[in-house]
Design an enzyme around this catalytic site. Structure first.
Site, PDB file in Angstrom:
ATOM      1  N   HIS A   1      -4.216   3.348   8.648  1.00  0.00           N
ATOM      2  CA  HIS A   1      -2.917   2.782   9.005  1.00  0.00           C
ATOM      3  C   HIS A   1      -1.972   3.957   9.241  1.00  0.00           C
ATOM      4  O   HIS A   1      -1.880   4.849   8.397  1.00  0.00           O
ATOM      5  CB  HIS A   1      -2.343   1.947   7.862  1.00  0.00           C
ATOM      6  CG  HIS A   1      -2.943   0.580   7.767  1.00  0.00           C
ATOM      7  ND1 HIS A   1      -2.663  -0.269   6.737  1.00  0.00           N
ATOM      8  CD2 HIS A   1      -3.781  -0.084   8.593  1.00  0.00           C
ATOM      9  CE1 HIS A   1      -3.320  -1.406   6.922  1.00  0.00           C
ATOM     10  NE2 HIS A   1      -4.015  -1.318   8.036  1.00  0.00           N
TER      11      HIS A   1
ATOM     12  N   GLU B   1       0.860  -1.179   0.000  1.00  0.00           N
ATOM     13  CA  GLU B   1       0.000   0.000   0.000  1.00  0.00           C
ATOM     14  C   GLU B   1       0.894   1.226   0.000  1.00  0.00           C
ATOM     15  O   GLU B   1       2.115   1.110   0.141  1.00  0.00           O
ATOM     16  CB  GLU B   1      -0.966  -0.024   1.203  1.00  0.00           C
ATOM     17  CG  GLU B   1      -0.284  -0.051   2.545  1.00  0.00           C
ATOM     18  CD  GLU B   1      -1.269  -0.251   3.713  1.00  0.00           C
ATOM     19  OE1 GLU B   1      -2.199  -1.072   3.586  1.00  0.00           O
ATOM     20  OE2 GLU B   1      -1.095   0.411   4.747  1.00  0.00           O
TER      21      GLU B   1
END
Lengths: 399, 300, 399, 300
Positions: free
Chosen positions: D246, D208
């Site tokens: 995150h 990511e």
């Protein structure tokens, strides 16, 4: 150097260790402004332990009783020490009393956590159940839980006590302490914990990097201080011998020899070894001058043994300091104009007999320089001690 | 241990007062003093010793270093020692007096993890008479020989070295583990080193009140040391609870009001006597006891 | 989260990093009470950098000029942000300007010290000369000296800069920061150093254990805050699609698919993955309820894609939350008595079309529960995305 | 690495909400979960798993432990992990989200010194389908097979596991290195582990935006990995400078206003493409690319 209970509790409060509401009382009438509801405990703020057993702690129910009790406590010496302040504190009903401490152990060379379920005034009971945990690596809270479990605690009380230990350790590290002690840690019937008495010993060497602690200590009664190494330490009240050396080991060895030979030390002074990072011959010269000054000001010292083993400064320079000092002390006590004849005499009389033993470079030149001064010169330590004893005996005989 | 005469030595704090005095003395005595470090003084020299700002720069320039002798101010000792360890130095002598004990705890954790020998703090260091000086021992008191002298003191160590030298007893080494409560190397460590050292025939251990190093030493001698050991303890008449000048020389209870007194002279003397180690009553008695141990003639 | 310059400087002052005398100015008339002697620098307190280049920093010589300049700065948006306060600070004549920073490097997984002799507003010059030192093991001041030397400094200036870096590092560790930056560090002709501007980024995850920092941030303009994860993040102004997922990776992947398929997201919301230590099906249920509430309050969102991949809570329970929410929103907007017919209509219209895709246990039961609700059910992510796009297109066509 | 089915596993934080939910699920899946730890809960049991107050007590009672899975609150994670290391545990999985990154720096220094593998934090942990669960992966999405699945995500990992399972592609392992900026184990570490693992034939790497782990992985794959790797990157359309949930999934400059952007999806995709690693455009494309890499028939 120790903090008083109320000072220790200020630190506890700052780090989040629970303490009772309290107020410092500097004189009995301060109790009229008390904001803590009665009943209240009044506690003598002295450095000596065991005050409770001798009447230094009293429970009071109202202002009249409190003022009377405070007067009593202010007038009660504990092992010779009168309190300069009392601590008025809320009363706490403890179901159990634990002992907790964090201390630096010099043999293990690590901080150690200590705890006992038997705290309070019965020292032997606390010792019998004492548990310890060595903080081998960097501290982490599991060390505190380890001790709380070793103490035999469990469940929420284990967690609370571990939490207190964690904060004690934080305080210990943050403030460079030698000791943080809570005795007793009160445990209420519902399981809440409270630091009822506390002791904190700050480390002298670290004090300069903790201005907050230095400020607390400066407000303290100076006479209660442990003597600094730069001040003479008094020994026997009827001693006549002063001992001035450089270095702790040498000072102790010299004093041991004096005592072994039957001499009575009045005081001793260690002007410092040679491991100070900023030492130089200049600094040692100043320390010696100041040391001679201090040791000759004490009337009790009739014979002064100066035993210096130096690597930093040649003996002839030391001899120079001594002769210069003697000249100043005898000939120019202050400004001559201020001196009346009688003080001049007393002053001259006050200078003790000097026995000087110097070891290092340029010893022969030192002896030559001292030859004209009114000092006894010795070559060896044994010789210096023997000469000192002889002079002390003759002084005692004369007086 | 590598304290041979070709050991490559660094002096940290060479621009500080004490360091500046002893650097040339160490070099003059034969110590292989290859560099000095003092932050802010990089590029200078002192008696032809090159000065660097960082230990790593010194190592990069003059090559690997065996031992660093540290003379920096008390609150800078931990950093200087950690810097030396980070630069790969495995023997460190701390001269400085006044280092906070918790700094020493931090340093010892790191030293143990990196197998670094720390001597001191508050120590005059190490002298190998006739070969090298790692500290501030007055070299004129020492002479080469076979007596290994270990102590916790400075000037008292010199005094005893002089007594030995005057009695014709040279020394294989003179080392002080330091006068503080928390010190690096221990008596047992040095006893073992000297027990294995070919140049040492007899060991003189000079203790003082405070702590239990002497008791630990007596125990270790009884268990593990083959060479004769003579002990001396200073401070039999020292008042209790008073600082004598060494942070370590104090008789106290480890816990306030709890536990018995720790560190009395009697406890230490008893420990040595139980281990059948002769204890000198006074410094001047040490040479006689050494001669007796070596079965040498007793005339002085 | 960033601090404003004046807040960063408060921290600097507390840890002993030298800063100039300064005063916060909340409105131009505050300048009449200025205690700093003129000349003074007025600086716009905004989160955006580069304010100097666009007129956000002005030197003033007297109160009249200062008030005028303050009015100008208060009315000057910097990248769209108006200052809520100015900082009035003494003027400093810097001979050189350095860049210094302590930052946590995520690749090296260590704090890194950064420094350049070319600080100030010319970013490229600073970068060209940037030096760095990785704090590999526990920090000790020699790391700071290492950087100062790498920067090409020597002598006393090297020592001063290393001292500043040491304090920056202390602050970084004590307050759990992501970044401490001083740019520029002014160096006077005599070699004294001064933090002329500073930036501090606090770590969001550590904030709860630093109540002092939390207090500073609470006083800040809330609108300047970085959006919390619990709030929807707005995307395109002309978007119509809302995305509600659990977990950051899933949210990003879903949004990527929407965009790839030609959809325009209006906003997205991650209701949180499943790695919160205190997660339970109850908590996730509450988060979902709140998430649905938030995402349907935005008028712009016409189609809401709910994509949940759950291990903690069975799909049929999720379906239950969704149907219950829809019922509440349609039938009982507030108290029925308060609602006028027209708001009721608007309100009902406001509810976006829902596309629901659930993966986990009890999926079939979930579908059964959703069968009667006005939602589109999708099995796969691709299918859900396709349905969402179709609905969004039809909604756009209709409007 | 020892993640075999007979690995002895501890769960720290077993009395916390998430730990209490997953302990029985882990055990039911076949994990050899021998003990739980939760301070204050010593002596209790949960689904016949004995609970201890301290890790060392657990080890003393049930014997040595290979892996600890940690579910404690964020500010207690460092202490729990240090406690596990002190008790001799060399594999630690950190599930908890919200651990301060400087705590992680401290932990990593200790882990490196003690050769401890740390997985996470903010990670669903590790699943070996059909054998063991060290964390919170939904077991029903996984099936045993030969695809090694490594990622930085939680629910997105489950999504992809489900895609693989539905396409008939079982998994040898599913592991997330964690969604935080500072995490323990890295993509290259897991690539190496799976490259050497006999049960793994192809590796799926799910990256990511944020940081440079994917770039490092691409480089490492080109240099050192023999097995085929398929990559996927989430966050191509994520707004810059915004936290996605995150702590690690953020595109920013390492230094305020200095330096170029770090961590964009383009940078990562380019790195994989340069290393000739197929990059899936969407999760549903992954099974096809896996089949292609394994030279399996492409029908779904």
């Amino acid at each position: 150097m120790d903090l008083l209970e109320y000072q220790a509790k200020e630190l506890f409060r700052g780090i989040g260790i629970p303490v009772l509401p309290s107020q410092r009382i500097d004189r009995p009438k301060d109790l009229k402004g008390l904001t803590i509801p009665y009943p209240v405990v009044l506690k003598s703020q002295v450095y000596i332990g065991g005050r409770g057993r001798v009447g230094g702690v009293r429970f009071v129910e109202n202002t009249i009783d409190a003022v009377a009790a405070a007067q009593t406590i202010f007038n009660l010496p504990i092992m010779g020490e009168y309190p300069k302040a009392l601590l008025a504190e809320a009363k706490y009903d403890a179901d159990q009393e634990f002992y907790l401490a964090v201390v630096l152990n010099r043999s293990i060379r690590r901080p150690v956590l200590l705890g006992s379920q038997q705290g309070g005034i019965d020292v032997q009971a606390a010792m019998d159940q004492m548990q310890h945990v060595v903080v081998e690596q960097e501290f982490s809270p599991y060390y505190a839980r380890r001790l709380a479990l070793k103490m035999g605690l469990q469940g929420d009380l284990m967690i609370s006590v571990a939490g207190i230990l964690e904060k004690m350790y934080q305080l210990f590290i943050q403030k460079d302490l030698d000791l943080v002690e809570i005795n007793p840690l009160g445990v209420s019937p519902s399981g809440t914990v409270m630091a009822l008495d506390g002791k904190v010993t700050v480390n002298d060497d670290a004090l300069a990097r903790h201005p907050d602690l230095a400020a607390i200590l400066e407000t303290q009664d100076k006479t209660a201080f442990e003597p600094l190494t730069e001040l003479p330490v008094a020994m026997e009240a009827d001693g006549q011998i002063g001992i001035l050396c450089n270095g702790a080991g040498l000072t102790m060895a010299t004093m041991d020899l004096i005592c072994q030979a039957g001499g009575k030390p009045a005081s001793f002074l260690n002007i410092g070894g040679e491991t100070q990072w900023n030492s130089s011959s200049n600094i040692l010269r100043q320390r010696l001058e100041r040391g001679l000054e201090l040791m000759t000001q004490t009337k009790q010292v009739r014979v002064l043994l100066v035993n210096l083993v130096s690597s930093l400064i040649p003996c002839d320079e030391i001899a120079g300091v001594i002769t210069a000092f003697l000249k100043r002390r005898i000939r120019e006590p202050r400004g001559v104009s201020e001196i009346r004849p009688d003080t001049l005499i007393i002053h001259t009389l006050r200078i003790p007999q000097l026995v000087v033993r110097l070891v290092g470079s340029e010893c022969d030149r030192a002896k030559a320089r001292l030859a004209d001064a009114q000092v006894t010169i010795a070559d060896t330590l044994d010789d210096a001690v023997a000469q000192t004893i002889v002079l002390a005996k003759s002084v005692t005989r004369d007086s | 241990m590598n304290f041979r005469s070709d050991s490559r030595v660094l002096l940290q704090g060479i621009a500080e007062p004490l360091g500046a005095i002893y650097a040339p003395l160490m070099k003059a005595y034969g110590t292989n003093l290859v560099a000095g470090v003092s932050p802010g003084h990089g590029g200078q020299t002192l008696h032809r010793i090159p000065i660097f700002d960082l230990v790593e720069t010194a190592v990069a320039t003059v090559g690997a270093i065996d031992t660093s002798v540290i003379f920096v101010p008390p609150y800078a000792v931990l950093d200087a020692a950690l810097e030396a360890i980070a630069a790969g130095i495995h023997q460190i002598v701390l001269i400085t007096d006044g280092m906070p004990p918790l700094d020493m705890v931090t340093l010892l954790r790191k030293a143990e993890a990196t197998e670094t020998l720390i001597v001191g703090p508050n120590s005059p260091g190490i002298i190998v008479p006739g070969q090298m000086l790692l500290g501030i021992h007055p070299v004129e008191f020492y002479t080469p020989g076979s007596v290994g002298l270990i102590s916790r003191s400075g000037t008292l160590t010199y005094e005893i070295a002089l007594e030995l030298t005057q009695a014709g007893l040279g020394q294989s080494i003179g080392v002080s583990i330091g006068g503080d409560a928390i010190v690096g190397s221990s008596f047992p460590q040095w006893l073992q080193i000297l027990d294995e050292d070919d140049n040492t025939e007899v060991i003189v251990l000079v203790g003082e009140i405070g702590g239990d190093s002497e008791e630990a030493a007596a125990h270790y001698i009884a268990e593990a040391i083959d060479k004769p050991v003579i002990a001396y303890i200073a401070g039999q008449t020292a008042p209790k609870g008073r600082r004598m000048g060494h942070a370590g020389a104090i008789i106290d209870s480890q816990i306030a009001e709890l536990g018995t007194e720790i560190g009395t002279a009697d406890s230490k003397i008893n420990a040595f006597e139980r281990a059948k180690i002769p204890v000198a009553r006074r410094p001047s008695q040490i040479p006689d006891l050494v001669k007796k141990a070596l079965k040498l003639p007793m005339k002085r």
